[in-house]
Design an enzyme around this catalytic site. Structure first.
Site, PDB file in Angstrom:
ATOM      1  N   ASP A 127       0.898  -1.296   0.053  1.00  0.00           N
ATOM      2  CA  ASP A 127       0.047   0.041   0.050  1.00  0.00           C
ATOM      3  C   ASP A 127       0.831   1.160   0.053  1.00  0.00           C
ATOM      4  O   ASP A 127       2.128   1.256  -0.228  1.00  0.00           O
ATOM      5  CB  ASP A 127      -1.085   0.140   1.350  1.00  0.00           C
ATOM      6  CG  ASP A 127      -0.518   0.237   2.701  1.00  0.00           C
ATOM      7  OD1 ASP A 127       0.928   0.281   2.782  1.00  0.00           O
ATOM      8  OD2 ASP A 127      -0.947   0.062   3.457  1.00  0.00           O
ATOM      9  N   CYS A 174       2.703  -3.502   4.243  1.00  0.00           N
ATOM     10  CA  CYS A 174       1.772  -2.377   4.593  1.00  0.00           C
ATOM     11  C   CYS A 174       2.602  -1.726   5.935  1.00  0.00           C
ATOM     12  O   CYS A 174       3.594  -2.161   6.078  1.00  0.00           O
ATOM     13  CB  CYS A 174       0.552  -3.065   4.762  1.00  0.00           C
ATOM     14  SG  CYS A 174       0.211  -3.837   6.268  1.00  0.00           S
ATOM     15  N   THR A 213       2.084  -2.257   9.214  1.00  0.00           N
ATOM     16  CA  THR A 213       2.372  -2.887  10.055  1.00  0.00           C
ATOM     17  C   THR A 213       2.729  -4.535   9.636  1.00  0.00           C
ATOM     18  O   THR A 213       3.178  -5.367  10.290  1.00  0.00           O
ATOM     19  CB  THR A 213       1.057  -3.391  11.298  1.00  0.00           C
ATOM     20  OG1 THR A 213       0.033  -3.917  10.442  1.00  0.00           O
ATOM     21  CG2 THR A 213       0.644  -1.958  11.914  1.00  0.00           C
ATOM     22  N   HIS A 245      10.802 -23.387   8.937  1.00  0.00           N
ATOM     23  CA  HIS A 245      10.094 -23.997   9.783  1.00  0.00           C
ATOM     24  C   HIS A 245       8.470 -24.052   8.936  1.00  0.00           C
ATOM     25  O   HIS A 245       7.830 -24.930   9.207  1.00  0.00           O
ATOM     26  CB  HIS A 245       9.868 -23.554  11.204  1.00  0.00           C
ATOM     27  CG  HIS A 245      10.929 -24.000  11.944  1.00  0.00           C
ATOM     28  ND1 HIS A 245      11.248 -23.588  13.290  1.00  0.00           N
ATOM     29  CD2 HIS A 245      12.378 -24.524  11.589  1.00  0.00           C
ATOM     30  CE1 HIS A 245      12.240 -24.200  13.798  1.00  0.00           C
ATOM     31  NE2 HIS A 245      12.885 -24.636  12.648  1.00  0.00           N
ATOM     32  N   HIS A 260       8.285 -30.405  10.447  1.00  0.00           N
ATOM     33  CA  HIS A 260       7.678 -29.181   9.927  1.00  0.00           C
ATOM     34  C   HIS A 260       6.785 -29.281   8.766  1.00  0.00           C
ATOM     35  O   HIS A 260       5.624 -28.471   8.675  1.00  0.00           O
ATOM     36  CB  HIS A 260       8.743 -27.783   9.387  1.00  0.00           C
ATOM     37  CG  HIS A 260       9.637 -27.739  10.767  1.00  0.00           C
ATOM     38  ND1 HIS A 260       9.239 -27.171  11.951  1.00  0.00           N
ATOM     39  CD2 HIS A 260      11.019 -27.781  10.955  1.00  0.00           C
ATOM     40  CE1 HIS A 260      10.429 -27.041  12.698  1.00  0.00           C
ATOM     41  NE2 HIS A 260      11.553 -27.634  12.126  1.00  0.00           N
TER      42      HIS A 260
HETATM   43  C1  RB5 Z   1      -2.392   2.035   6.643  1.00  0.00           C
HETATM   44  O1  RB5 Z   1      -2.745   3.514   7.259  1.00  0.00           O
HETATM   45  C2  RB5 Z   1      -2.290   0.938   7.650  1.00  0.00           C
HETATM   46  O2  RB5 Z   1      -3.282   0.898   8.211  1.00  0.00           O
HETATM   47  C3  RB5 Z   1      -1.874  -0.133   6.707  1.00  0.00           C
HETATM   48  O3  RB5 Z   1      -0.731   0.157   6.178  1.00  0.00           O
HETATM   49  C4  RB5 Z   1      -1.462  -1.400   7.558  1.00  0.00           C
HETATM   50  O4  RB5 Z   1      -0.804  -1.223   8.681  1.00  0.00           O
HETATM   51  C5  RB5 Z   1      -2.726  -2.309   7.885  1.00  0.00           C
HETATM   52  O5  RB5 Z   1      -2.383  -3.361   8.621  1.00  0.00           O
END
Ligand code: RB5
Length: 150
Positions: free
Chosen positions: A8, A66, A68, A99, A134
């Protein structure tokens, strides 16, 4: 080897860095975006096509990014043949391959050191699955207990 890559808006820089590195190393890449700066987008719009491509066997591995790494991993793991691993350091990249036989690496753009991503991606792509116990474990992943359905 063909690598599918998608992110993203949070991973645009990371994607460029990784893509350039992979091409220099002789990998082929299929870039599913997002590739512009300054506009916020929804990660599933870019992760679904990336994961689907790997799920269909059209790429050997996928790299998804993304903020996180969680939303991207959750999206990719909806596909039957995908094992997407959230990875933010080298040791996890190694174990995700050894694994879990992960076929997609999910990187958290907001929490990963940009100077380490190349090494993390390289280790992920070059580490082999150990198989054995595994293999038995990953084969149990798709099993859904009847009490969990619905
Ligand atoms: C974008 O702001 C954020 O929500 C996205 O990149 C991600 O972290 C979602 O899991």
């Amino acid at each position: 080897m063909l690598i599918a890559i998608g992110s993203d808006h949070t991973g645009v820089d990371h994607k460029y860095i990784i893509n350039n590195f992979l091409i220099k190393k002789g990998y082929e890449t299929q870039d599913f975006g997002y590739s512009k700066y300054g506009i916020q987008v929804d990660y599933p719009d870019f992760i679904h096509p990336t994961a689907e491509f790997v799920n269909q066997g059209k790429a050997d591995f996928g790299i998804i990014i993304c903020g996180t790494g969680n939303g991207a991993a959750m999206t990719a793991n909806k596909y039957r043949k995908i094992r997407a691993a959230l990875v933010w350091r080298k040791e996890i990249a190694i174990l995700a391959r050894k694994h879990n036989n992960a076929n997609i690496i999910s990187l958290p753009a907001r929490f990963i050191d940009k100077n380490e991503i190349i090494e993390i991606v390289e280790i992920f792509l070059e580490t082999n699955f150990e198989g054995g116990r595994h293999k038995i474990r990953i084969e149990k992943i798709p099993k859904i207990l009847s009490s969990s359905v619905g």
